[in-house]
Design a protein around this motif. Structure first.
Motif, short mmCIF file in Angstrom:
data_model
loop_
_atom_site.label_atom_id
_atom_site.label_comp_id
_atom_site.label_asym_id
_atom_site.label_seq_id
_atom_site.Cartn_x
_atom_site.Cartn_y
_atom_site.Cartn_z
N GLY A 41 -5.48 2.56 8.40
CA GLY A 41 -5.91 3.22 10.02
C GLY A 41 -4.53 4.05 10.52
N HIS A 42 -3.47 3.31 10.15
CA HIS A 42 -2.66 3.66 10.99
C HIS A 42 -1.32 4.14 10.01
N ASP A 43 -0.33 5.20 9.83
CA ASP A 43 0.22 5.54 9.43
C ASP A 43 2.50 4.24 9.20
N PRO A 44 2.21 3.95 7.86
CA PRO A 44 3.82 3.26 8.16
C PRO A 44 4.38 4.43 9.10
N GLY A 45 5.28 3.63 9.42
CA GLY A 45 6.07 3.27 10.44
C GLY A 45 5.57 3.51 12.13
N GLY A 46 4.30 3.15 11.75
CA GLY A 46 3.41 3.03 13.14
C GLY A 46 2.72 1.59 13.00
N VAL A 47 2.64 1.69 11.56
CA VAL A 47 1.30 0.26 10.83
C VAL A 47 1.62 -0.60 11.90
N LEU B 42 0.78 -0.81 -0.27
CA LEU B 42 -0.36 0.13 0.06
C LEU B 42 1.29 1.08 -0.11
N THR B 43 0.13 1.90 -1.13
CA THR B 43 1.26 3.60 -0.57
C THR B 43 1.01 4.21 1.09
N PHE B 44 1.58 5.53 1.44
CA PHE B 44 1.35 5.90 2.57
C PHE B 44 0.42 6.18 2.87
N GLU B 45 -1.00 6.94 1.47
CA GLU B 45 -1.80 7.25 1.82
C GLU B 45 -2.88 6.59 1.83
N GLU B 46 -2.73 5.13 1.02
CA GLU B 46 -3.60 3.78 1.12
C GLU B 46 -3.17 3.00 2.62
N ALA B 47 -2.82 3.48 3.50
CA ALA B 47 -1.96 2.62 4.15
C ALA B 47 -3.10 3.41 5.53
N HIS B 48 -2.80 4.65 5.68
CA HIS B 48 -3.50 6.16 6.57
C HIS B 48 -5.08 5.41 6.53
N GLU B 49 -4.91 5.80 4.76
CA GLU B 49 -6.67 5.79 4.77
C GLU B 49 -7.60 4.15 4.85
N GLN B 50 -6.73 3.50 4.99
CA GLN B 50 -7.33 1.57 4.88
C GLN B 50 -6.72 1.20 5.75
N LEU C 157 -7.63 -2.75 13.86
CA LEU C 157 -7.57 -2.15 12.38
C LEU C 157 -9.10 -2.01 12.26
N PRO C 158 -9.46 -1.85 11.36
CA PRO C 158 -10.58 -1.67 10.43
C PRO C 158 -11.60 -3.22 10.23
N GLU C 159 -12.70 -4.10 9.89
CA GLU C 159 -13.16 -5.53 9.34
C GLU C 159 -12.28 -5.99 8.52
N ASN C 160 -12.65 -4.83 7.55
CA ASN C 160 -11.74 -5.74 6.11
C ASN C 160 -10.58 -6.08 6.07
N VAL C 161 -9.54 -5.28 7.26
CA VAL C 161 -8.14 -5.17 6.79
C VAL C 161 -7.25 -6.33 7.89
N LYS C 162 -7.60 -7.65 7.14
CA LYS C 162 -7.12 -8.85 7.28
C LYS C 162 -5.76 -9.16 8.40
N THR C 163 -5.34 -9.74 9.01
CA THR C 163 -4.06 -9.90 9.29
C THR C 163 -3.58 -11.75 9.65
N TYR C 164 -1.75 -11.70 8.62
CA TYR C 164 -1.85 -12.56 8.32
C TYR C 164 -0.28 -12.58 9.71
N LEU C 165 0.58 -13.42 10.52
CA LEU C 165 1.63 -13.55 11.11
C LEU C 165 2.59 -14.67 10.00
N ASP C 166 3.66 -14.48 10.35
CA ASP C 166 4.76 -14.53 9.03
C ASP C 166 5.18 -15.43 10.32
N VAL C 167 5.97 -16.74 9.56
CA VAL C 167 6.73 -17.87 10.58
C VAL C 167 7.65 -17.33 10.73
N SER C 168 8.14 -16.52 11.07
CA SER C 168 9.89 -15.84 11.13
C SER C 168 9.81 -15.04 12.54
N LEU C 169 8.81 -15.27 13.42
CA LEU C 169 8.65 -14.65 14.29
C LEU C 169 8.57 -15.80 15.61
N ARG C 170 8.28 -16.80 15.19
CA ARG C 170 8.14 -18.47 16.33
C ARG C 170 9.42 -18.23 17.01
#
Length: 163
Positions: free
Chosen positions: A92-98, A82-90, A103-116
């Motif tokens: 709800g967090h600006d890059p750097g703080g995403v 997403l662009t800065f503007e898209e991230a801000h609008e869609q 999150l809004p209901e339509n924004v799905k979250t995935y966690l990568d196994v690299s964190l485990r």
């Protein structure tokens, strides 16, 4: 503004007091690692992408990078941030703080196994100078609209390290 949303979101879980705010920026992995006082790999960076015109968040270890072929294999589309503007609008967090919280209901979250690899990680808390320490189980529990764990990153596995 965004950190206030995350703080209110965490209030419902009784963990808002765990948010750490810094006098310095934590907007990049390198800056966050210095602010928190940990290795950069333990910073849980949240990247915002578009899949079928819908925004998604993928949270990955600080030393991981999106592997285009793995990403395409999982999401069946090319990785498009997403662009800065898209991230801000869609999102709800600006890059750097995403982050994956409040999150809004339509924004799905995935966690990568690299964190485990880590007992705890440090995602942002909605601003470019905040973080919260969480276990991977807590990150999954508290992430808005969590879908699943994915394996779409490279550069973090021992066999991928260059000497």
């Amino acid at each position: 503004m965004s950190i206030a949303k995350v703080r209110a979101y965490f209030e419902a879980f009784g963990i808002a007091d765990r948010i750490r705010e810094f006098d310095v920026s934590s907007a990049t992995v390198e800056l966050a690692a210095v602010a928190v006082g940990v290795e950069g790999a333990r910073i849980a960076k949240s990247m915002s992408f578009k899949v079928d015109e819908q925004p998604i968040i993928i949270v990955m270890a600080g030393d991981a990078r999106v592997d285009n072929s793995r990403y395409k294999g999982h999401f069946h589309t090319k990785a498009k941030m997403l662009t800065f503007e898209e991230a801000h609008e869609q999102v709800g967090h600006d890059p750097g703080g995403v982050c994956s919280f409040a999150l809004p209901e339509n924004v799905k979250t995935y966690l990568d196994v690299s964190l485990r690899r880590f007992e705890t990680v440090f995602p942002a808390a909605g601003s470019s100078n905040s973080a919260i320490e969480m276990t991977c189980a807590e990150l999954e529990k508290y992430s808005s609209n969590f879908v699943e764990w994915v394996d779409v990153c490279k550069g973090w596995r021992e066999e991928e390290q260059t000497v």
